[in-house]
Write a protein that holds these residues in place. Structure first.
Motif, PDB file in Angstrom:
ATOM      1  N   VAL A 116       0.829  -1.209   0.000  1.00 26.90           N
ATOM      2  CA  VAL A 116       0.000   0.000   0.000  1.00 26.90           C
ATOM      3  C   VAL A 116       0.868   1.266   0.000  1.00 26.90           C
ATOM      4  CG1 VAL A 116      -2.085  -1.007   1.019  1.00 26.90           C
ATOM      5  CG2 VAL A 116      -0.247  -0.187   2.514  1.00 26.90           C
ATOM      6  N   LYS A 117       2.062   1.187  -0.559  1.00 30.84           N
ATOM      7  CA  LYS A 117       2.967   2.344  -0.605  1.00 30.84           C
ATOM      8  C   LYS A 117       2.309   3.540  -1.278  1.00 30.84           C
ATOM      9  CE  LYS A 117       6.807   0.795   1.313  1.00 30.84           C
ATOM     10  NZ  LYS A 117       7.346   1.420   2.542  1.00 30.84           N
ATOM     11  N   ASP A 118       1.523   3.259  -2.329  1.00 29.27           N
ATOM     12  CA  ASP A 118       0.847   4.340  -3.044  1.00 29.27           C
ATOM     13  C   ASP A 118      -0.142   5.069  -2.143  1.00 29.27           C
ATOM     14  OD1 ASP A 118      -0.514   1.814  -3.078  1.00 29.27           O
ATOM     15  OD2 ASP A 118      -1.974   2.663  -4.472  1.00 29.27           O
ATOM     16  N   LEU A 119      -0.759   4.341  -1.207  1.00 32.75           N
ATOM     17  CA  LEU A 119      -1.745   4.942  -0.307  1.00 32.75           C
ATOM     18  C   LEU A 119      -1.093   5.671   0.858  1.00 32.75           C
ATOM     19  CD1 LEU A 119      -4.354   2.021  -0.171  1.00 32.75           C
ATOM     20  CD2 LEU A 119      -4.318   3.991  -1.707  1.00 32.75           C
ATOM     21  N   GLU A 120       0.075   5.206   1.249  1.00 31.53           N
ATOM     22  CA  GLU A 120       0.766   5.822   2.387  1.00 31.53           C
ATOM     23  C   GLU A 120       1.220   7.243   2.077  1.00 31.53           C
ATOM     24  OE1 GLU A 120       3.779   2.946   3.108  1.00 31.53           O
ATOM     25  OE2 GLU A 120       2.536   1.738   4.448  1.00 31.53           O
ATOM     26  N   GLU A 121       1.226   7.621   0.795  1.00 30.09           N
ATOM     27  CA  GLU A 121       1.587   8.980   0.398  1.00 30.09           C
ATOM     28  C   GLU A 121       0.402   9.936   0.498  1.00 30.09           C
ATOM     29  OE1 GLU A 121       3.094   8.504  -3.532  1.00 30.09           O
ATOM     30  OE2 GLU A 121       4.791   7.261  -2.920  1.00 30.09           O
TER      31      GLU A 121
END
Length: 371
Positions: A133-138
């Motif tokens: 979920v790296k994209d969401l952590e931004e």
């Protein structure tokens, strides 16, 4: 000594439904029902439910559209009020479900039993990491919600609904109807997507997985009942692709796009959907053909060869027409020629459907032979 189940989840998911259902019944029998309480239940059930289906599921987990920052914040607040964990945790589990569907790595695999898929997986004392979920952590809204999830739930999911009850001098009624019973409904309708939507219905797009399409399950899950389609085209902002399919989540997303809160709505085109249906039926037919005596399969194989040639020709014609339309539309020459091309596409659609129906008849014949 570690136990199989996490006691805090077992306690919460047992007490909340008991108080929500039986507490509301007791309160209603003792003190009657005022119209504000069922209305509070209905409104909060809808908005927190779509916080999960539109926010957590279609927006964050699958990125099927992009949202204005305001919408991101609205969805994380509604999602927190639904009490289904933070968006990052929810999306991590859900992406793992899609990637490892029906395997041991699938957190809520139906292959481990109905109860496990419905809610047993939540009760297990088996923590899963937040990953992929790296994209969401931004996303600032999601980071904030993950950090203050409990606080947001207490404010928006518990205190505000209860305090509203003071307006009509029945805060306990508001707590029972607007918090406990509402959470029970939202939870179990969400759980239905993981259990019943992998248990009842048809498999028009992928017969090799457990997900199923069911119009009546869509009624209970804000449109998520067309689950076989969703697992084939998980990036599509729709689950019900026909205009008459009950999918309030897609209608709300579409409306949000008209006021600038949502954009970049992703959807599979007509031919992608038809190809998926064709390939699925083709696989099913050949599964039974392989078990059928050769003297019987010859006739079917000749019919299948003819249908496949026709479908390939239709797909080629469809692509050619699309290229012609793409050349015309940018020049804004919406003319008789354009209308004629769209009419041709409509005729191709009807012909494609007729061939799919022929495949369905062949499949039914072969299935009946093996019963």
């Amino acid at each position: 000594m570690t136990t199989k189940y996490d006691l805090k989840y077992v306690t919460a998911l047992t007490i909340i439904p008991i108080l929500g259902i039986f507490g509301t019944i007791w309160y209603s029998l003792e003190f009657g029902i005022v119209w504000q309480e069922p209305l509070l239940l209905f409104i909060l059930w809808i908005i927190t439910g779509v916080g999960i289906t539109i926010g957590y599921h279609r927006l964050f987990a699958h990125r099927s559209f992009t949202a204005h920052p305001i919408l991101n914040w609205i969805m994380v607040i509604l999602g927190a009020a639904a009490m289904e964990n933070s968006a990052l945790k929810w999306c991590s589990d859900h992406r793992r479900h899609h990637k490892h569907l029906d395997t041991n790595q699938d957190p809520y695999s139906i292959t481990k039993g109905f109860f496990h898929a419905h809610m047993g997986w939540i009760l297990e004392n088996k923590p899963s990491p937040i990953e992929k979920v790296k994209d969401l952590e931004e996303n600032a809204a999601l980071k904030f919600q993950d950090k203050y999830y409990v606080t947001l739930f207490i404010i928006f999911g518990l205190l505000i609904p209860t305090l509203l009850g003071f307006i009509w001098n029945r805060p306990l009624g508001a707590l029972l109807w607007g918090v406990l019973l509402r959470i029970t409904l939202v939870h179990h309708f969400t759980y239905f997507i993981n259990s019943l939507c992998h248990y009842v219905g048809t498999k028009p797009y992928n017969s090799e997985c457990t997900s199923r399409d069911s119009w009546y399950m869509a009624l209970f899950t804000f449109g998520e009942g067309f689950h076989n389609y969703h697992h084939k085209f998980q990036w599509d902002y729709r689950n019900g692709v026909r205009w008459f399919h009950f999918d309030p989540s897609k209608w709300i997303i579409w409306c949000l796009s008209k006021i600038g809160l949502a954009n970049g709505l992703k959807k599979a085109n007509y031919m992608q959907i038809m190809k998926a249906r064709f390939k699925n039926k083709w696989k099913q037919i050949h599964f039974f053909l392989d078990k059928t005596p050769n003297q019987i399969t010859i006739t079917h194989k000749n019919k299948l060869k003819f249908i496949k040639q026709k479908i390939q020709s239709l797909e080629k014609s469809w692509n050619m027409i699309n290229k012609e339309i793409e050349l015309i539309i940018p020049n804004k020459k919406i003319s008789y020629q354009t209308k004629k091309l769209f009419k041709k596409k409509k005729n191709l659609q009807l012909e494609y459907i007729s061939h799919l129906k022929s495949l369905s008849l062949i499949l039914m014949t072969l299935q009946n032979m093996h019963y």
